[in-house]
Design an enzyme around this catalytic site. Sequence first.
Site, PDB file in Angstrom:
ATOM      1  N   GLN A   1       0.828  -1.200   0.000  1.00 46.33           N
ATOM      2  CA  GLN A   1       0.000   0.000   0.000  1.00 46.33           C
ATOM      3  C   GLN A   1       0.866   1.255   0.000  1.00 46.33           C
ATOM      4  O   GLN A   1       1.598   1.506   0.960  1.00 46.33           O
ATOM      5  CB  GLN A   1      -0.889   0.008   1.246  1.00 46.33           C
TER       6      GLN A   1
ATOM      7  N   SER B   1       0.897   6.763   2.270  1.00 45.91           N
ATOM      8  CA  SER B   1       1.623   7.786   3.027  1.00 45.91           C
ATOM      9  C   SER B   1       2.837   8.302   2.266  1.00 45.91           C
ATOM     10  O   SER B   1       3.487   7.563   1.519  1.00 45.91           O
ATOM     11  CB  SER B   1       2.107   7.220   4.361  1.00 45.91           C
TER      12      SER B   1
ATOM     13  N   GLU C   1     -10.267  -0.820   6.682  1.00 46.16           N
ATOM     14  CA  GLU C   1      -9.092  -1.058   7.521  1.00 46.16           C
ATOM     15  C   GLU C   1      -9.408  -0.777   8.990  1.00 46.16           C
ATOM     16  O   GLU C   1      -9.017  -1.510   9.883  1.00 46.16           O
ATOM     17  CB  GLU C   1      -7.929  -0.182   7.039  1.00 46.16           C
TER      18      GLU C   1
ATOM     19  N   GLU D   1      -4.969   9.971  17.503  1.00 48.89           N
ATOM     20  CA  GLU D   1      -5.443  11.362  17.536  1.00 48.89           C
ATOM     21  C   GLU D   1      -6.431  11.595  16.395  1.00 48.89           C
ATOM     22  O   GLU D   1      -7.469  12.235  16.578  1.00 48.89           O
ATOM     23  CB  GLU D   1      -4.261  12.335  17.422  1.00 48.89           C
TER      24      GLU D   1
HETATM   25  C1  LIG Z   1       3.998  -0.231  11.362  1.00 47.01           C
HETATM   26  C2  LIG Z   1       3.473   0.738  10.340  1.00 47.01           C
HETATM   27  C3  LIG Z   1       3.168   0.288   9.074  1.00 47.01           C
HETATM   28  C4  LIG Z   1       2.684   1.184   8.110  1.00 47.01           C
HETATM   29  N1  LIG Z   1       2.419   0.698   6.853  1.00 47.01           N
HETATM   30  C5  LIG Z   1       1.995   1.571   5.902  1.00 47.01           C
HETATM   31  C6  LIG Z   1       1.795   1.110   4.560  1.00 47.01           C
HETATM   32  O1  LIG Z   1       1.970  -0.068   4.249  1.00 47.01           O
HETATM   33  N2  LIG Z   1       1.411   2.011   3.625  1.00 47.01           N
HETATM   34  C7  LIG Z   1       1.185   3.324   3.922  1.00 47.01           C
HETATM   35  O2  LIG Z   1       0.808   4.082   3.035  1.00 47.01           O
HETATM   36  N3  LIG Z   1       1.393   3.808   5.189  1.00 47.01           N
HETATM   37  C8  LIG Z   1       1.790   2.952   6.184  1.00 47.01           C
HETATM   38  N4  LIG Z   1       2.014   3.430   7.459  1.00 47.01           N
HETATM   39  C9  LIG Z   1       1.934   4.875   7.708  1.00 47.01           C
HETATM   40  C10 LIG Z   1       0.833   5.361   8.619  1.00 47.01           C
HETATM   41  O3  LIG Z   1      -0.393   5.348   7.978  1.00 47.01           O
HETATM   42  C11 LIG Z   1       1.231   6.766   9.089  1.00 47.01           C
HETATM   43  O4  LIG Z   1       2.355   6.627   9.906  1.00 47.01           O
HETATM   44  C12 LIG Z   1       0.170   7.491   9.860  1.00 47.01           C
HETATM   45  O5  LIG Z   1      -0.912   7.800   9.030  1.00 47.01           O
HETATM   46  C13 LIG Z   1       0.686   8.777  10.514  1.00 47.01           C
HETATM   47  O6  LIG Z   1       1.346   9.597   9.604  1.00 47.01           O
HETATM   48  P1  LIG Z   1       2.810  10.165   9.941  1.00 47.01           P
HETATM   49  O7  LIG Z   1       3.672   9.037  10.279  1.00 47.01           O
HETATM   50  O8  LIG Z   1       3.213  11.051   8.838  1.00 47.01           O
HETATM   51  O9  LIG Z   1       2.621  11.021  11.274  1.00 47.01           O
HETATM   52  P2  LIG Z   1       2.124  12.545  11.354  1.00 47.01           P
HETATM   53  O10 LIG Z   1       0.910  12.711  10.549  1.00 47.01           O
HETATM   54  O11 LIG Z   1       3.269  13.424  11.127  1.00 47.01           O
HETATM   55  O12 LIG Z   1       1.686  12.618  12.880  1.00 47.01           O
HETATM   56  C14 LIG Z   1       2.607  12.885  13.924  1.00 47.01           C
HETATM   57  C15 LIG Z   1       1.808  13.110  15.193  1.00 47.01           C
HETATM   58  O13 LIG Z   1       0.981  14.254  15.039  1.00 47.01           O
HETATM   59  C16 LIG Z   1      -0.356  13.934  15.338  1.00 47.01           C
HETATM   60  N5  LIG Z   1      -1.256  14.723  14.506  1.00 47.01           N
HETATM   61  C17 LIG Z   1      -1.152  14.974  13.189  1.00 47.01           C
HETATM   62  N6  LIG Z   1      -2.187  15.720  12.773  1.00 47.01           N
HETATM   63  C18 LIG Z   1      -2.973  15.933  13.855  1.00 47.01           C
HETATM   64  C19 LIG Z   1      -4.197  16.620  14.092  1.00 47.01           C
HETATM   65  N7  LIG Z   1      -4.827  17.264  13.104  1.00 47.01           N
HETATM   66  N8  LIG Z   1      -4.705  16.618  15.336  1.00 47.01           N
HETATM   67  C20 LIG Z   1      -4.080  15.977  16.342  1.00 47.01           C
HETATM   68  N9  LIG Z   1      -2.920  15.311  16.188  1.00 47.01           N
HETATM   69  C21 LIG Z   1      -2.368  15.298  14.963  1.00 47.01           C
HETATM   70  C22 LIG Z   1      -0.451  12.456  15.028  1.00 47.01           C
HETATM   71  O14 LIG Z   1      -1.536  11.863  15.717  1.00 47.01           O
HETATM   72  C23 LIG Z   1       0.888  11.953  15.511  1.00 47.01           C
HETATM   73  O15 LIG Z   1       0.864  11.752  16.887  1.00 47.01           O
HETATM   74  C24 LIG Z   1       2.501   2.551   8.436  1.00 47.01           C
HETATM   75  C25 LIG Z   1       2.817   2.995   9.717  1.00 47.01           C
HETATM   76  C26 LIG Z   1       3.305   2.121  10.672  1.00 47.01           C
HETATM   77  C27 LIG Z   1       3.641   2.639  12.033  1.00 47.01           C
END
Ligand SMILES: Cc1cc2nc3c(=O)[nH]c(=O)nc-3n(C[C@H](O)[C@H](O)[C@H](O)COP(=O)(O)OP(=O)(O)OC[C@H]3O[C@@H](n4cnc5c(N)ncnc54)[C@H](O)[C@@H]3O)c2cc1C
Lengths: 315, 379
Positions: B125, B128, B243, B364
């Site tokens: 997938q 992100s 999901e 969140e």
């Molecule tokens: C083990 C694992 C497997 C994954 N596998 C996939 C995959 O196969 N394909 C894929 O596409 N993605 C994958 N992901 C990605 C996952 O979907 C993202 O990590 C997730 O959506 C968060 O995005 P980010 O890491 O950019 O964090 P950010 O969006 O940068 O968030 C950082 C922090 O800020 C907080 N935050 C952000 N915006 C807000 C808001 N508006 N209000 C309050 N808090 C907020 C978040 O809750 C978090 O605590 C995976 C992640 C993990 C951990």
Amino acid sequence: MDLLPGPTEDAAVARVRPLLDAHLGAVAWGRRLRDDEPVPPDVIARLSAAAGRAAGVTDATVVAVELGRTLAPIEVLTAMVAGAPAAAAVPHPAGGFTLFGPHDAAVVVVWGDEAVGLTDPPTTVDTRACLDPTTPMARATLTEGRALDGAAAARSRSILAGYLAGLARGAQDLAVEHAKTRVQFDRPIGANQAVKHALAECATRTEAAWATVLYGATALAEQHPEPHFWLAAAVRTATAAADANARTAIQVHGGRGYTLECPAHLYLARARLVTQLLGGADRIRAQLLGRRADGRDLRSGHDSPDAGRRLPRDR
Amino acid sequence: MELAHTPDDQIFREELRGWLVEHAPPPPPPEVGPALRARDVAWQRSLFDAGYAGITWPREYGGRGLTLTQQMIWYEETARAGISHVNSLFVGVSHAGPTIIACGTDEQKARWLPPILRGDAIWCQGFSEPDAGSDLASLRTTAERDGDDLVLNGVKIWTSYAQIADHQEMLVRTDPDAPKHQGITWLVCDMRQPGIEIRPIRTLVRESHFCEVHYHDVRVPIADVVGALHDGWRVARATLAYEHGIANLGQQIRMSRTVEQIVETARARGCDDAMWARIADARADVASLRAMTALMVSRISREDLPGPEGSLVKLRYGEVSQRIHELGVDVLGVDGLEFVADDHALTYGYLASLAATIGGGTSEIQRDIVAERLLGLPR
Ligand SMILES: Cc1cc2nc3c(=O)[nH]c(=O)nc-3n(C[C@H](O)[C@H](O)[C@H](O)COP(=O)(O)OP(=O)(O)OC[C@H]3O[C@@H](n4cnc5c(N)ncnc54)[C@H](O)[C@@H]3O)c2cc1C
């Protein structure tokens, strides 16, 4: 009354801070984790020497806070107890000991339930992988050691409590920095109340830990009537703060928080490790219940048996 | 209202349980690579041959056309047999597949669905991006029209199992001038073509199952777009809801095994009353999750697509998972510091549980969904 560090403590901190800022801290750890690069031995030696000069309990505790904040390796922390970089060990319930830090260090600091001792290097070592990937771990056999006196043992626990309070602070700083710089939805994530409040809670726990650790160290230094209670309170407050703040730091980093090269998890693993050196959360709680000034157990009202006092020796 | 299963369900359960005794797959190798792929593919193939693949999928595409309840039984029984569902099959079977069933053309279904069920294709997938996580709709990987192709440039991140995948479900920007939710397209990218560069990222459990993926002029035929061009956000919403809803069922069910493991550990090592009190709470936590899942399945069985209630399950799952796994390492005492590279080990589970409130949309963000879409609070 003045709980804030004075000239002695400030001077002790000033001796370690430049080294810590130059070689440790979150940015340097990020690089080390990425490249699997250990802290250079000369940095450890210089840091240990500088930290080891804090001979009292308050100055040593405040220095330990700095060590925790910057994730200084365990052998620097033990150097403050042993005088030179040392490994740390705790008795294992199935016999023998669990050892953390360099297996070949000349000295091992053994934290028993309450007693603390120094021993020679282990006679047998069975290496294990640690939750903290930067700290060597092993099951080990140790020879008879020499116990520290009560005051030195209490000082060593205060140092560990300080280190935990420092971990809480370091994890918080890491999370706050990320919350200010990471942009999602066109603004820093820290602009969201959910993130703000989580970090404000970190700050509250850090302040509680810092205050209680200072109070505990000062109580020990001054022969306060209840130093052991205050020390136990410092330990409990600092373990909780370090653990919770590290978990917040991971969460605030999102996907990055789940990577090996983001140092957030180091704060968590290190917090759990030092909590175990202090006997684990249940022993820490037992100390809070069993150690009043009059020596009576809080729940039964009877004299508290000194059962926890187990000298470091091999079983 | 009833808890009892129908005779059909009961027979399904007993047959599956019997089959699993003989056919459970070997444990996955620790690193992501050809050996893991071979193991997962062989497992999917044996499920397919025995008629245990695609329980709810349409029969014409190799599925069984059975009920969601039977799918739940499938998750229960495989989890009971100790089989992990977080593997390279997850995206195809529980994510891309269901999206294609919901939004794909007949030709697309015929082309992509049977290979997923037979274990012929591994999917990943690519949603992100480095700058588009929680704010997924701000994604910037571009896809420009060139004849019958789209040409992709950009970076995806956290793509689980990208290094062994054949196909990738992707969200890309096809109209940079449209409002951010409207210029997005859902497509399927062939992972084995030039211009794709995969850089694995090490995780807390010391493997590298997720990756950063770079795209340099990667070509995707227009025929591989699912739903209409620029309509990808709507397509993705279906997938995300899925999901959040039932795709993590297997993990949830597996947690009851973790609690049993903790009970055994506590009994063997001895622990104090405070710890037993936490174990008592953990048992209730697991029961509540299971009940929530049953409620969710009942709801979807009547109303079809999972609604925002899926976020309630996901939120609760994340919390409970972390609470239980922390208890697990606490019960282990000093041995809770020993990292064991086996996903059944309590310390491994502890580290892995730290992702339960991040992956698939952070807690969140789930709380926002619950507050706004379920409770009607102002945005
Ligand atoms: C083990 C694992 C497997 C994954 N596998 C996939 C995959 O196969 N394909 C894929 O596409 N993605 C994958 N992901 C990605 C996952 O979907 C993202 O990590 C997730 O959506 C968060 O995005 P980010 O890491 O950019 O964090 P950010 O969006 O940068 O968030 C950082 C922090 O800020 C907080 N935050 C952000 N915006 C807000 C808001 N508006 N209000 C309050 N808090 C907020 C978040 O809750 C978090 O605590 C995976 C992640 C993990 C951990």
